[in-house]
Scaffold this motif. Structure first.
Motif, PDB file in Angstrom:
ATOM      1  N   LEU A  18      45.894  15.901 -42.322  1.00 48.13           N
ATOM      2  CA  LEU A  18      47.095  15.601 -43.094  1.00 48.13           C
ATOM      3  C   LEU A  18      47.002  14.222 -43.735  1.00 48.13           C
ATOM      4  O   LEU A  18      47.339  14.046 -44.906  1.00 48.13           O
ATOM      5  CB  LEU A  18      48.337  15.683 -42.202  1.00 48.13           C
ATOM      6  CG  LEU A  18      49.659  15.284 -42.837  1.00 48.13           C
ATOM      7  CD1 LEU A  18      50.062  16.312 -43.882  1.00 48.13           C
ATOM      8  CD2 LEU A  18      50.728  15.151 -41.785  1.00 48.13           C
ATOM      9  N   SER A  28      44.405  15.433 -34.594  1.00 48.60           N
ATOM     10  CA  SER A  28      44.839  16.673 -35.242  1.00 48.60           C
ATOM     11  C   SER A  28      45.573  16.373 -36.542  1.00 48.60           C
ATOM     12  O   SER A  28      45.661  17.228 -37.421  1.00 48.60           O
ATOM     13  CB  SER A  28      45.735  17.489 -34.299  1.00 48.60           C
ATOM     14  OG  SER A  28      46.968  16.829 -34.092  1.00 48.60           O
ATOM     15  N   LEU A  29      46.100  15.174 -36.693  1.00 46.19           N
ATOM     16  CA  LEU A  29      46.796  14.796 -37.916  1.00 46.19           C
ATOM     17  C   LEU A  29      45.870  14.161 -38.950  1.00 46.19           C
ATOM     18  O   LEU A  29      46.324  13.829 -40.047  1.00 46.19           O
ATOM     19  CB  LEU A  29      47.930  13.819 -37.587  1.00 46.19           C
ATOM     20  CG  LEU A  29      49.094  14.394 -36.787  1.00 46.19           C
ATOM     21  CD1 LEU A  29      50.078  13.287 -36.437  1.00 46.19           C
ATOM     22  CD2 LEU A  29      49.784  15.494 -37.543  1.00 46.19           C
ATOM     23  N   LYS A  67      46.285  14.229 -30.325  1.00 43.51           N
ATOM     24  CA  LYS A  67      47.342  14.520 -31.294  1.00 43.51           C
ATOM     25  C   LYS A  67      47.106  13.773 -32.604  1.00 43.51           C
ATOM     26  O   LYS A  67      47.339  14.312 -33.684  1.00 43.51           O
ATOM     27  CB  LYS A  67      48.701  14.174 -30.713  1.00 43.51           C
ATOM     28  CG  LYS A  67      49.119  15.135 -29.623  1.00 43.51           C
ATOM     29  CD  LYS A  67      50.463  14.782 -29.039  1.00 43.51           C
ATOM     30  CE  LYS A  67      50.804  15.772 -27.931  1.00 43.51           C
ATOM     31  NZ  LYS A  67      52.065  15.452 -27.296  1.00 43.51           N
TER      32      LYS A  67
END
Length: 95
Positions: free
Chosen positions: A54, A50-51, A47
């Motif tokens: 960003l 995946s960021l 997780k």
């Protein structure tokens, strides 16, 4: 006394076996808990990765804003410095 010489080692062996069994059970439970923690950490890492896009975008935006504000501040300080230099030169020339 002869009875205690026979009974005490037997009791010690029984308690030792019980302790060994309990430690084996606790070890198995500990391994199961560590497996669950490992899966949880792997999930959190997935997780977090995946960021990363960003976070890199936010990092670029903040770098750009910092560059713009640095240029504004440096130009403002240059203007203020020019104003004060002109006043000092005019004051010296009048005397």
């Amino acid at each position: 006394m002869e009875f205690l010489n026979v009974l005490l080692p037997v009791l010690l062996y029984i308690f030792g076996i019980i302790l060994l069994i309990v430690l084996i059970i606790l070890g198995i439970r500990l391994i199961q808990v560590l497996d669950k923690v490992d899966r949880l950490v792997d999930d959190a890492m997935e997780k977090a990765s995946s960021l990363n896009a960003l976070f890199s975008m936010v990092d670029r935006v903040t770098d750009g804003l910092a560059l713009v504000t640095d240029k504004i501040v440096s130009s403002a300080t240059a203007v203020v410095a020019k104003i004060f230099k002109k006043k000092k030169k005019e004051d010296f020339s009048d005397e």
